[in-house]
Design a protein around this motif. Structure first.
Motif, short mmCIF file in Angstrom:
data_model
loop_
_atom_site.label_atom_id
_atom_site.label_comp_id
_atom_site.label_asym_id
_atom_site.label_seq_id
_atom_site.Cartn_x
_atom_site.Cartn_y
_atom_site.Cartn_z
N HIS A 114 -7.07 -57.10 16.22
CA HIS A 114 -6.20 -56.46 15.22
C HIS A 114 -4.96 -55.88 15.88
O HIS A 114 -5.06 -55.12 16.85
CB HIS A 114 -6.92 -55.31 14.53
N THR A 115 -3.80 -56.22 15.36
CA THR A 115 -2.55 -55.54 15.70
C THR A 115 -1.81 -55.32 14.39
O THR A 115 -1.23 -56.25 13.82
CB THR A 115 -1.68 -56.38 16.66
N GLY A 117 -10.51 -51.21 22.40
CA GLY A 117 -9.08 -51.47 22.30
C GLY A 117 -8.43 -51.41 23.67
O GLY A 117 -9.05 -51.06 24.68
N SER A 152 -8.14 -44.35 20.76
CA SER A 152 -6.77 -44.85 20.65
C SER A 152 -5.81 -43.67 20.54
O SER A 152 -6.21 -42.55 20.23
CB SER A 152 -6.65 -45.74 19.41
N SER A 161 -3.77 -50.03 18.03
CA SER A 161 -3.73 -51.27 17.25
C SER A 161 -2.65 -51.18 16.17
O SER A 161 -2.68 -51.89 15.17
CB SER A 161 -5.09 -51.54 16.59
N TYR A 203 -3.92 -53.71 21.26
CA TYR A 203 -4.67 -54.25 20.14
C TYR A 203 -6.09 -53.69 20.16
O TYR A 203 -6.58 -53.19 21.18
CB TYR A 203 -4.71 -55.78 20.17
N ALA A 204 -6.74 -53.76 19.02
CA ALA A 204 -8.17 -53.44 18.91
C ALA A 204 -8.93 -54.74 18.74
O ALA A 204 -8.39 -55.72 18.21
CB ALA A 204 -8.43 -52.52 17.73
#
Length: 620
Positions: free
Chosen positions: A161-162, A197, A277, A313, A339-340
């Motif tokens: 995921h981004t 992440g 994060s 992310s 990203y995650a």
């Protein structure tokens, strides 16, 4: 394809340690991986070790593993963390050249006799009569084997995921393993989704280091591996740097939280609490005006910088805007966004203390797939899974490390008794016997095992034995030397107990000790720790003996917890779920109260149900 004794799936840190150990212990071994040139890839931080993690690497090396020596060979900076605290907290850490580490590990694995590296994707674990018998690859090829070690990292149904952009992937530029975890779920395994992440990578030459605080390495480095005799890194280590976020950084991130997958409901997996994060940091700690970031080089000549502490992310444009508010990063160029990644994992109560699964015989799980986070944790689990798989195939007793013997033992016990509701990370605070589980004595604690299994060569083992003979010699000499002071006569050892007196100063000022001036640093530090912390170590040794008495109270295989009416409901359910091998392990289960432990002790004392042997029970 050829028949193998052991098949290892996954070429990350767990897989490399597992495959290397299995082959060197005499088993014909196959390592199945997407790309044989990317073995041991550092997918996140280009560093090895750190608080408690350094102890894990030292333990892996003491058992004869690969990680420590490769890290020493690829290091660009060495530092001991926790120096301001006592020796229980001293943890070696190395900043590592990412590409060099990967190249050295791939080269090492290709040279191991009895190990065949097979490029491909495992699509199915083959099972016959409740036991694994091999692996089927996605191209239809079948590899037969007596045992399988699954160490697939973040690749099982991996999804990156981004911002709003997502895709199936095991790492940034690598495909995910689709379908294998679903097959295991069909076979009866419970699956959870976890998340981890990584931060953005920056162009090194676009950073203004003059605005940051430099962090140099140690002038006299400590190595992870006894195989590392010396290194040419001394005097030319690369600098790391410190910088901080600020209110403007936080404001930008806050304004865009509705676009963050962590907060818009996109990400369902549970992330690591202790490595959050940057968006999680600003939400959970709104009172903080800044957060520390480490600017870390990715190698000797690598153009990238790893921004440790800025895992995210967020959408790419938000990451760039926030980064450019940070001192020294005003003109920074982002080469790869943070990203995650979500991935499938298996709750670790589904494995035994040997890491063999309870459901399928001769199938072992290791690394991130049973809920850990980090190269070092994965490496330790891969090594232990391989040792136990080989021992089982040879008909020998399993190898179990308990909490008093090693951080590896603490980790495995934690995973099985407490589970992994979030990615598990090792800390010194998790080890109640950490003063006796120091990084400096990992070789003494575990070297005998490494030698026994054929993973540690005789020359290294002799060096370990010689080190501790020398420490004993230093202690005996300190006892024998008498020094007269105004208040009385004392041995040099008694004086060394005083906080203000150091052994090196005694060596300089006491003629009978002058010949120790050039003695090995490890010997002198070992002797000084033994003297200054003697009282604490003795107390902890007594605690260890009490712990082992609890561990010796075995819970028989097949014990009927429902037959103990006085157990609490929550305690009974967790006891049935984990099936602990000892009263000590039972007492550490979540929801098992001291009253539950006392009741169990009474029932076990009756002796009406025969206990299995120590090794039989621990492998359950």
């Amino acid at each position: 394809m050829s028949d193998f004794d052991i098949i290892v799936i996954g070429g990350g840190h767990a897989g490399c340690e597992a495959a290397s150990a299995a082959a060197r212990m005499g088993c014909k071994t196959a390592l199945v991986t997407f790309d044989k040139t990317e073995l041991g890839r550092m997918s996140c931080n280009p560093a090895m070790g750190g608080i408690a993690k350094g102890q894990l690497v030292k333990e892996i090396d003491a058992l004869g593993g690969e990680m420590g020596y490769i890290s020493d060979s690829a290091a660009v900076q060495f530092r001991i963390l926790g120096r301001s605290k006592g020796p229980a907290a001293w943890s070696p850490r190395a900043q590592v050249d990412r590409n060099l580490y990967e190249n050295l590990m791939s080269q090492r694995m290709s040279q191991i006799e009895g190990l065949e590296i097979i490029e491909g994707e495992a699509a199915e674990i083959l099972v016959k009569s409740g036991s694994t018998c091999g692996v089927k690859l996605k191209d239809g090829a079948v590899i037969t084997g007596k045992a399988v070690i699954l160490s697939a990292g973040t690749f099982l149904q991996g999804y990156i995921h981004t911002g709003k952009i997502g895709r199936a992937s095991g790492r940034w530029d690598e495909k995910a393993s689709i379908g294998l975890s679903r097959q295991l779920e069909y076979l009866g395994f419970e699956i959870i989704r976890l998340k981890t992440g990584t931060p953005p990578r920056l162009l090194a030459e676009s950073i203004n280091y003059s605005k940051m605080e430099p962090q140099a390495g140690d002038e006299d480095p400590y190595y992870f591996s006894r195989r590392t005799k010396n290194s040419d890194i001394t005097g030319r280590q690369l600098l790391c740097h410190k910088t901080y976020t600020n209110n403007r950084t936080h404001q930008i991130l806050h304004q865009n939280l509705d676009r963050a997958p962590l907060y818009d409901g996109t990400i369902k997996g549970i992330g690591p609490r202790y490595c959050p994060s940057i968006e999680t940091k600003i939400v959970k700690f709104p009172e903080r005006e800044k957060h520390l970031l480490f600017v870390e080089p990715e190698g000797w000549d690598h153009p990238w910088i790893y921004l440790n502490g800025f895992s995210t992310s967020m959408p790419v444009e938000v990451q760039e805007e926030a980064l450019n508010t940070i001192e020294g990063l005003e003109e920074a160029v982002m080469l790869r966004p943070g990203y995650a990644i979500e991935y499938d994992a298996f709750p670790p109560n589904q494995v035994k203390y040997t890491l063999e699964t309870r459901l399928i015989e001769n199938l072992y799980f290791a690394g991130q797939i049973i809920g850990t986070s980090g190269y070092e944790e994965a490496g330790g689990l891969g090594l232990m899974a391989a040792i136990n798989a080989v021992l089982k195939l040879k008909g020998e007793p399993p190898f179990i490390l308990d909490r008093s013997q090693a951080y590896i033992g603490v980790m495995i016990d934690d995973l099985i008794t407490k589970g992994a509701p979030e990615p598990y990370r090792m800390f010194t605070s998790r080890a109640e016997y950490r003063l006796t589980l120091r990084s400096d004595n990992a070789d003494k604690r575990l070297g005998e095992f490494g030698r026994k299994f054929g993973l540690l060569n005789d020359d290294i083992y002799k060096e370990i034995k010689n080190k501790y003979l020398k420490i004993d010699d230093v202690l005996n000499r300190l006892k024998s030397i008498k020094i007269s002071l105004e208040e009385g006569t004392y041995s040099a050892l008694e004086l060394l107990r005083r906080p203000e007196i150091e052994l090196r100063e005694q060596i300089k000022t006491i003629p009978a000790l002058n010949d120790l001036m050039n003695e090995d640093r490890e010997v002198l530090e070992g002797a000084e720790i033994a003297v200054k912390y003697e009282g604490y170590i003795n107390r902890q040794t007594a605690d260890v003996e009490r712990f082992r008495r609890m561990e010796r109270k075995r819970i028989p295989a097949g014990f009927d917890f429902d037959s103990v009416p006085a157990l609490s409901r929550e305690g009974r359910e967790n006891l049935k779920r984990v099936n602990p091998p000892s009263l000590g392990a039972a007492s550490r289960l979540y929801g098992v109260t001291p009253a539950d432990t006392a009741v169990l002790a009474v029932y076990l004392k009756r002796g009406d149900v025969p206990c299995g042997t120590f090794h039989d029970r621990l492998s359950i």
